[in-house]
Design a protein around this motif. Structure first.
Motif, short mmCIF file in Angstrom:
data_model
loop_
_atom_site.label_atom_id
_atom_site.label_comp_id
_atom_site.label_asym_id
_atom_site.label_seq_id
_atom_site.Cartn_x
_atom_site.Cartn_y
_atom_site.Cartn_z
N TYR A 72 -45.00 21.22 -37.69
CA TYR A 72 -43.89 20.89 -36.80
C TYR A 72 -44.07 19.47 -36.30
N ARG A 101 -37.71 28.11 -41.31
CA ARG A 101 -38.57 28.53 -40.20
C ARG A 101 -37.77 29.23 -39.11
N GLU A 102 -36.59 28.67 -38.79
CA GLU A 102 -35.74 29.28 -37.77
C GLU A 102 -35.31 30.67 -38.21
N GLU A 104 -36.98 32.65 -40.29
CA GLU A 104 -38.17 33.50 -40.20
C GLU A 104 -38.43 33.93 -38.76
N GLU A 105 -38.25 33.02 -37.81
CA GLU A 105 -38.46 33.35 -36.40
C GLU A 105 -37.44 34.37 -35.92
N ARG A 106 -36.16 34.21 -36.34
CA ARG A 106 -35.14 35.18 -35.97
C ARG A 106 -35.46 36.55 -36.56
N ASP A 108 -38.38 37.68 -37.38
CA ASP A 108 -39.56 38.18 -36.68
C ASP A 108 -39.17 38.78 -35.32
N ARG A 109 -38.30 38.07 -34.58
CA ARG A 109 -37.84 38.60 -33.28
C ARG A 109 -37.09 39.92 -33.47
#
Length: 179
Positions: A72, A101-102, A104-106, A108-109
């Motif tokens: 990052y 990445r965004e 993947e983060e969504r 994951d959440r």
């Protein structure tokens, strides 16, 4: 830099072994927040944004080696995938990984939320099965408190009943410690 690299959809920065930028394509300049012409002659360590880990700087401190990493970069608010290829010179390939990445983060959440909901559902199902065998309100209260109060999801559980004559709630049972 040959025409294929110049037209590549990913960023390409050509440097000398000591990190001097020889050439770059437009995609690299855009990712780095510069014009392609103004990168030439600059030290890549000065022109490449700083990441928290500083991996690219480490690659060029000393003799550069082949390396691949994803980091990052807070100044440009982007996740970049960087591949360093060493031959007569050095080619640094740069790709924007922020959208991936965004996503993947969504995901994951959402997965954590789903896991939490499934855990609660399983717990409620278990409590309801236990309550079906209860004989009165006190037994229901004790069963619910025993089942919920013994989990790591709830710190405190209580079951009450309304005392209409006194116009107040009466605690039938409780478990855990109140905050």
């Amino acid at each position: 830099m040959d025409d294929r690299l110049r037209a590549a959809p990913i960023g390409v920065v050509e440097t000398t072994l000591d990190g001097r930028v020889v050439d770059s394509n437009e995609a690299a300049a855009t990712l780095l927040g510069a014009d392609a012409g103004e990168l030439a002659g600059e030290d890549i360590r000065d022109r490449f944004p700083k990441s928290a880990a500083g991996t690219l700087r480490d690659v060029f401190d000393g003799s550069p080696t082949v390396d691949s990493f994803e980091e990052y970069y807070p100044r440009i608010e982007r996740w970049l995938a960087v591949d360093v290829v060493v031959d007569d010179g050095v080619l640094v390939y740069v790709r924007d990984r922020t959208p991936r990445r965004e996503t993947e983060e969504r995901v994951d959440r959402l997965q954590r939320r789903l896991d939490r909901v499934q855990g609660i559902h399983a717990l409620v199902t278990s409590v309801l099965r236990s309550v079906l065998g209860a004989t009165d309100r006190t037994d229901v209260g004790r069963t619910v408190c025993d089942r919920l109060g013994g989990t790591d999801r709830y710190r405190f559980v209580w079951v009450g009943d309304r005392d209409f004559a006194a116009d107040r709630l009466r605690v039938l049972d409780s478990a855990g410690s109140a905050p």
